[in-house]
Design a protein around this motif. Sequence first.
Motif, PDB file in Angstrom:
ATOM      1  N   VAL A 133     -26.872 -66.564 -63.556  1.00 39.13           N
ATOM      2  CA  VAL A 133     -27.835 -66.198 -64.607  1.00 39.13           C
ATOM      3  C   VAL A 133     -27.691 -64.724 -64.972  1.00 39.13           C
ATOM      4  O   VAL A 133     -27.688 -64.363 -66.165  1.00 39.13           O
ATOM      5  N   ILE A 134     -27.546 -63.852 -63.961  1.00 39.26           N
ATOM      6  CA  ILE A 134     -27.405 -62.414 -64.227  1.00 39.26           C
ATOM      7  C   ILE A 134     -26.137 -62.134 -65.040  1.00 39.26           C
ATOM      8  O   ILE A 134     -26.169 -61.394 -66.027  1.00 39.26           O
ATOM      9  N   VAL A 135     -25.017 -62.762 -64.612  1.00 37.26           N
ATOM     10  CA  VAL A 135     -23.743 -62.552 -65.332  1.00 37.26           C
ATOM     11  C   VAL A 135     -23.857 -63.041 -66.777  1.00 37.26           C
ATOM     12  O   VAL A 135     -23.435 -62.369 -67.716  1.00 37.26           O
ATOM     13  N   TRP A 136     -24.498 -64.193 -66.938  1.00 33.71           N
ATOM     14  CA  TRP A 136     -24.660 -64.766 -68.293  1.00 33.71           C
ATOM     15  C   TRP A 136     -25.551 -63.866 -69.155  1.00 33.71           C
ATOM     16  O   TRP A 136     -25.252 -63.579 -70.297  1.00 33.71           O
ATOM     17  N   TYR A 137     -26.649 -63.384 -68.564  1.00 35.05           N
ATOM     18  CA  TYR A 137     -27.624 -62.590 -69.323  1.00 35.05           C
ATOM     19  C   TYR A 137     -27.093 -61.187 -69.640  1.00 35.05           C
ATOM     20  O   TYR A 137     -27.147 -60.744 -70.785  1.00 35.05           O
ATOM     21  N   LEU A 138     -26.577 -60.495 -68.609  1.00 42.41           N
ATOM     22  CA  LEU A 138     -26.104 -59.114 -68.809  1.00 42.41           C
ATOM     23  C   LEU A 138     -24.798 -59.071 -69.608  1.00 42.41           C
ATOM     24  O   LEU A 138     -24.575 -58.157 -70.398  1.00 42.41           O
ATOM     25  N   GLY A 139     -23.945 -60.038 -69.389  1.00 42.22           N
ATOM     26  CA  GLY A 139     -22.651 -60.046 -70.079  1.00 42.22           C
ATOM     27  C   GLY A 139     -22.736 -60.536 -71.506  1.00 42.22           C
ATOM     28  O   GLY A 139     -21.788 -60.397 -72.275  1.00 42.22           O
ATOM     29  N   ARG A 140     -23.865 -61.103 -71.870  1.00 38.95           N
ATOM     30  CA  ARG A 140     -24.066 -61.689 -73.210  1.00 38.95           C
ATOM     31  C   ARG A 140     -22.892 -62.620 -73.557  1.00 38.95           C
ATOM     32  O   ARG A 140     -22.286 -62.519 -74.626  1.00 38.95           O
ATOM     33  N   ILE A 141     -22.595 -63.475 -72.565  1.00 34.95           N
ATOM     34  CA  ILE A 141     -21.443 -64.371 -72.735  1.00 34.95           C
ATOM     35  C   ILE A 141     -21.864 -65.625 -73.508  1.00 34.95           C
ATOM     36  O   ILE A 141     -22.796 -66.326 -73.114  1.00 34.95           O
ATOM     37  N   ASP A 142     -21.188 -65.847 -74.622  1.00 37.52           N
ATOM     38  CA  ASP A 142     -21.474 -67.055 -75.413  1.00 37.52           C
ATOM     39  C   ASP A 142     -20.287 -68.017 -75.327  1.00 37.52           C
ATOM     40  O   ASP A 142     -19.314 -67.763 -74.632  1.00 37.52           O
ATOM     41  N   GLY A 143     -20.406 -69.076 -76.059  1.00 33.11           N
ATOM     42  CA  GLY A 143     -19.300 -70.041 -76.139  1.00 33.11           C
ATOM     43  C   GLY A 143     -19.133 -70.873 -74.896  1.00 33.11           C
ATOM     44  O   GLY A 143     -20.098 -71.108 -74.160  1.00 33.11           O
ATOM     45  N   LEU A 144     -17.874 -71.269 -74.661  1.00 30.21           N
ATOM     46  CA  LEU A 144     -17.581 -72.213 -73.578  1.00 30.21           C
ATOM     47  C   LEU A 144     -17.852 -71.615 -72.190  1.00 30.21           C
ATOM     48  O   LEU A 144     -18.389 -72.281 -71.305  1.00 30.21           O
TER      49      LEU A 144
END
Lengths: 150, 60
Positions: free
Chosen positions: A105-116
């Motif tokens: 969750v932290i990596v997804w939220y802080l990295g603003r990673i979208d897509g696949l």
Amino acid sequence: MKNKIYNKKTFCLGLFFLLLSLVSLTELIFFFDSMNVGKILKNFIYLVFNTFVGFWSVQESLSYKQTKRAEQEKDEREELVNLKSANASIIIIQITSLILVIVAVIVWYLGRIDGLIGAALLGSAVAFGIVFILTFFSQLVTYLYYYNKI
Amino acid sequence: MRNMTQQQLADLVFVSSRTIISLEKENYNPSLMLAYKIALVFGTTVEELYCLEENVKNEK
């Protein structure tokens, strides 16, 4: 000579492993030409391992002394060790899955990673979350069950 | 106390020798039944075998 089976469970396990070794042997004999080196090696290792375990198990189940010795090894301390190790492994899985949920969750939220990749991260967070919830509730339910039973 | 190996005692009370080692090292507390069996082998009581009186006094 008639042999008595002292441990049917071990005997069946031994037969199962011997059957598996027979499958490996058949595959090695009939499909040897079409196999590559890796597959031959894999089948050979399976053959040796399954034959060894199979013979050892069958031999143990036919021996009174070895069966008694094996039963003696499964004593109250062994049961306690099994209980403790099972409990510890559940706790390790619980903590690891919780850490992985938080990290994902932290990596997804802080990295603003979208897509696949973002979807994969969220998917893994959900999967580890399910594992955490399952282990948590299964522990709770089994605790309540044994609390009332014992 | 009788002179016997850990394996001999283990065979008499039907546990593994590893359990006897753990008992000697005080890493494991036996069940009441195992304690009785060991006491029976040594011809003593559970209270004497585990120095219960002394241990209870130390706990206070």
